[in-house]
Structures are given as C-alpha cells and as structure tokens.
Design a protein around this motif. Structure first.
Motif, mmCIF file in Angstrom:
data_model
loop_
_atom_site.group_PDB
_atom_site.id
_atom_site.type_symbol
_atom_site.label_atom_id
_atom_site.label_comp_id
_atom_site.label_asym_id
_atom_site.label_seq_id
_atom_site.Cartn_x
_atom_site.Cartn_y
_atom_site.Cartn_z
ATOM 1 N N GLN A 111 8.965 0.590 -11.857
ATOM 2 C CA GLN A 111 8.545 -0.788 -11.603
ATOM 3 C C GLN A 111 9.130 -1.338 -10.312
ATOM 4 O OE1 GLN A 111 9.628 -3.533 -14.666
ATOM 5 N NE2 GLN A 111 8.850 -5.291 -13.564
ATOM 6 N N ASN A 112 10.435 -1.203 -10.109
ATOM 7 C CA ASN A 112 11.052 -1.747 -8.902
ATOM 8 C C ASN A 112 10.620 -1.001 -7.656
ATOM 9 O OD1 ASN A 112 12.353 -3.750 -10.288
ATOM 10 N ND2 ASN A 112 14.235 -2.583 -10.555
ATOM 11 N N ALA A 113 10.395 0.298 -7.782
ATOM 12 C CA ALA A 113 9.917 1.055 -6.628
ATOM 13 C C ALA A 113 8.522 0.611 -6.231
ATOM 14 C CB ALA A 113 9.922 2.543 -6.934
ATOM 15 N N LEU A 114 7.715 0.252 -7.216
ATOM 16 C CA LEU A 114 6.359 -0.200 -6.930
ATOM 17 C C LEU A 114 6.327 -1.592 -6.324
ATOM 18 C CD1 LEU A 114 4.358 0.996 -10.046
ATOM 19 C CD2 LEU A 114 3.889 1.597 -7.686
ATOM 20 N N ASP A 146 6.023 11.043 -26.533
ATOM 21 C CA ASP A 146 5.143 10.874 -25.373
ATOM 22 C C ASP A 146 5.038 9.408 -24.977
ATOM 23 O OD1 ASP A 146 4.577 13.604 -25.336
ATOM 24 O OD2 ASP A 146 2.811 13.362 -26.617
ATOM 25 N N LEU A 147 4.846 8.539 -25.976
ATOM 26 C CA LEU A 147 4.730 7.106 -25.702
ATOM 27 C C LEU A 147 6.032 6.547 -25.150
ATOM 28 C CD1 LEU A 147 2.679 5.975 -28.819
ATOM 29 C CD2 LEU A 147 1.866 6.229 -26.477
ATOM 30 N N LEU A 148 7.151 6.993 -25.694
ATOM 31 C CA LEU A 148 8.445 6.538 -25.214
ATOM 32 C C LEU A 148 8.662 6.976 -23.764
ATOM 33 C CD1 LEU A 148 11.115 5.133 -25.756
ATOM 34 C CD2 LEU A 148 11.981 7.294 -26.690
ATOM 35 N N ALA A 149 8.323 8.222 -23.460
ATOM 36 C CA ALA A 149 8.469 8.714 -22.091
ATOM 37 C C ALA A 149 7.596 7.912 -21.133
ATOM 38 C CB ALA A 149 8.123 10.201 -22.023
ATOM 39 N N LEU A 150 6.367 7.632 -21.525
ATOM 40 C CA LEU A 150 5.464 6.849 -20.686
ATOM 41 C C LEU A 150 6.005 5.445 -20.436
ATOM 42 C CD1 LEU A 150 2.768 6.907 -19.197
ATOM 43 C CD2 LEU A 150 1.688 6.117 -21.295
ATOM 44 N N LEU A 151 6.533 4.827 -21.472
ATOM 45 C CA LEU A 151 7.107 3.492 -21.343
ATOM 46 C C LEU A 151 8.317 3.509 -20.413
ATOM 47 C CD1 LEU A 151 7.153 0.534 -22.300
ATOM 48 C CD2 LEU A 151 8.626 1.285 -24.173
ATOM 49 N N LEU A 152 9.185 4.488 -20.570
ATOM 50 C CA LEU A 152 10.377 4.570 -19.720
ATOM 51 C C LEU A 152 10.024 4.886 -18.271
ATOM 52 C CD1 LEU A 152 12.828 6.368 -22.152
ATOM 53 C CD2 LEU A 152 12.842 3.967 -21.450
ATOM 54 N N ILE A 153 9.031 5.736 -18.069
ATOM 55 C CA ILE A 153 8.595 6.032 -16.703
ATOM 56 C C ILE A 153 8.054 4.773 -16.042
ATOM 57 C CG2 ILE A 153 6.833 7.228 -15.335
ATOM 58 C CD1 ILE A 153 7.200 9.615 -17.271
ATOM 59 N N SER A 154 7.220 4.031 -16.767
ATOM 60 C CA SER A 154 6.647 2.816 -16.173
ATOM 61 C C SER A 154 7.740 1.805 -15.850
ATOM 62 C CB SER A 154 5.590 2.208 -17.091
ATOM 63 O OG SER A 154 6.176 1.744 -18.282
ATOM 64 N N ASN A 155 8.751 1.706 -16.690
ATOM 65 C CA ASN A 155 9.848 0.793 -16.422
ATOM 66 C C ASN A 155 10.697 1.289 -15.256
ATOM 67 O OD1 ASN A 155 11.282 -1.547 -16.919
ATOM 68 N ND2 ASN A 155 12.686 -0.539 -18.346
ATOM 69 N N ALA A 156 10.889 2.606 -15.166
ATOM 70 C CA ALA A 156 11.724 3.171 -14.106
ATOM 71 C C ALA A 156 11.103 2.992 -12.723
ATOM 72 C CB ALA A 156 11.978 4.654 -14.380
ATOM 73 N N PHE A 207 0.831 -1.201 0.000
ATOM 74 C CA PHE A 207 0.000 0.000 0.000
ATOM 75 C C PHE A 207 0.871 1.257 0.000
ATOM 76 C CE2 PHE A 207 -2.408 3.387 2.048
ATOM 77 C CZ PHE A 207 -3.533 3.411 1.245
ATOM 78 N N LEU A 208 1.899 1.298 0.839
ATOM 79 C CA LEU A 208 2.765 2.483 0.902
ATOM 80 C C LEU A 208 3.552 2.684 -0.392
ATOM 81 C CD1 LEU A 208 4.091 2.344 4.573
ATOM 82 C CD2 LEU A 208 2.475 3.968 3.580
ATOM 83 N N ARG A 209 4.089 1.620 -0.946
ATOM 84 C CA ARG A 209 4.821 1.742 -2.211
ATOM 85 C C ARG A 209 3.897 2.264 -3.322
ATOM 86 N NH1 ARG A 209 9.690 -0.877 -3.218
ATOM 87 N NH2 ARG A 209 10.536 -2.027 -1.456
ATOM 88 N N GLY A 210 2.747 1.649 -3.443
ATOM 89 C CA GLY A 210 1.800 2.077 -4.471
ATOM 90 C C GLY A 210 1.355 3.507 -4.278
ATOM 91 N N THR A 211 1.071 3.872 -3.035
ATOM 92 C CA THR A 211 0.622 5.226 -2.727
ATOM 93 C C THR A 211 1.689 6.260 -3.047
ATOM 94 O OG1 THR A 211 -0.877 4.446 -1.006
ATOM 95 C CG2 THR A 211 -0.157 6.744 -0.859
ATOM 96 N N LEU A 212 2.892 6.048 -2.557
ATOM 97 C CA LEU A 212 3.963 7.031 -2.765
ATOM 98 C C LEU A 212 4.296 7.208 -4.244
ATOM 99 C CD1 LEU A 212 6.323 6.074 0.208
ATOM 100 C CD2 LEU A 212 4.864 8.105 0.006
ATOM 101 N N VAL A 213 4.416 6.111 -4.965
ATOM 102 C CA VAL A 213 4.767 6.214 -6.384
ATOM 103 C C VAL A 213 3.621 6.830 -7.181
ATOM 104 C CG1 VAL A 213 5.348 4.906 -8.466
ATOM 105 C CG2 VAL A 213 6.476 4.376 -6.306
#
Length: 182
Positions: free
Chosen positions: A66-69, A54-64, A24-30
């Motif tokens: 991922q481990n934090a989530l 825009d699509l490339l930025a979105l893909l890279l953000i989601s990958n970046a 919950f905390l990981r999901g909330t903070l990210v």
C-alpha cells in the motif's frame, strides 16, 4: 463549526499530492513486480478456490504494498489515478498476450497433463499440488468411472481439469471442474 465548511480541507481530498508521473511509476513498478512474483507462486485456480492461507497472504500483500503504491498521498484523485494505472497494466498484459507468444507463455501457464493413456503422471500432480482424490472426483463428476477410460487429463491455465476419454467412449456430459486445491 467553522471547520466543517473550511474550503482548504477539501483541497487535500481532491488535489493530487504527487505528480502524475510518480503515480504512474509507482503503480507500474509494484504491479509488474507483483505480477511476476505471483505468476510463479500462485497455483492455478487458487483464486477461485482460495484457502484461508491464500486469502491471508493476499490481504497481507495488499497491505504491504500500500505505501509503495500510494506513498504519502491521501487524495481521492491520487487513488483514482493509481487504480487507472493498475487497470491499464492489467488490460495491457492481456492485450499483449494475444499478440505475443512470449508474453502469453509468461502470463498464462500452459496446460499440464495429469493423466496420459490411463496412467497418472505423478510428477506433474506433485508440481501442481493435486492428489489422486481430486482427479478421481473430477472424473466421477464427468461420468468416468475408471482411469483406464481416460486418454488424457490436463490442468488448464485457469485451474480447471479437463478429462478426455478414449475414442469410442460416449460423451457423458460432464463439464470441467475446479480442483479443490488447498
């Protein structure tokens, strides 16, 4: 062959590797951090008319993120719980924005005038990264031939441009259009 039916390997699939509070905390903070950052960076309507960058930025953000989530988790249960946290915050922000002007102003940008009394407002156009050709295209799609016929044009919170002709002008049946923001 024995490893195919080993019940201990299934435990990694379904038993959460982290506590519910950590998920919950990981999901909330990210989620809230990304929401706040993207609120000021992403242009209106850019998701609907996303460019390659825009699509490339979105893909890279989601990958970046991922481990934090998810941390060290690999279980399906962890992933499902994390998705539930993200959906929870998405719904909560929408719900709160209906009840609080402060949150609504933060979550959803206000309409911005692009034309007033037949004159382009270039400062607002630059801020929203909209050029004259895009505005004229929307006007033509709504059956308006000349900018002098326009009382007001606004870019709405959803990225659509609405054009309001002066009184006495017949409604030409055009619908608001998505600007081609690249």
């Amino acid at each position: 062959m024995r490893q195919l039916f080993d019940p201990t390997s299934f435990s990694e699939l379904f038993i959460p590797a982290t506590t519910l509070l950590e998920i919950f905390l990981r999901g909330t903070l990210v989620y809230l951090a990304l929401f706040a950052m993207l609120r000021f960076v992403v242009q209106r309507g850019s998701v609907a008319s996303a460019s390659m960058t825009d699509l490339l930025a979105l893909l890279l953000i989601s990958n970046a993120v991922q481990n934090a989530l998810i941390g060290d988790s690999n279980s399906v249960t962890d992933a499902i719980l994390l998705v539930a946290v993200i959906i929870f915050w998405n719904y909560t922000i929408d719900w709160l924005s209906l009840r609080s002007n402060l949150i609504r102003r933060f979550a959803y940008p206000r309409p911005i005038k692009l034309i007033e009394n037949g004159k382009l407002i270039r400062k607002n156009m630059q801020k929203e990264l909209i050029n004259e050709e895009q505005i004229y295209s929307v006007m033509r799609q709504q059956g308006i031939e000349d900018i002098s016929e326009v009382k007001e044009a606004l870019i709405e919170p959803n990225g659509l441009i609405s054009v309001i002709p002066f009184d006495g002008q017949p409604d030409k049946g055009g619908a608001p259009q998505q600007p081609d923001v690249a």
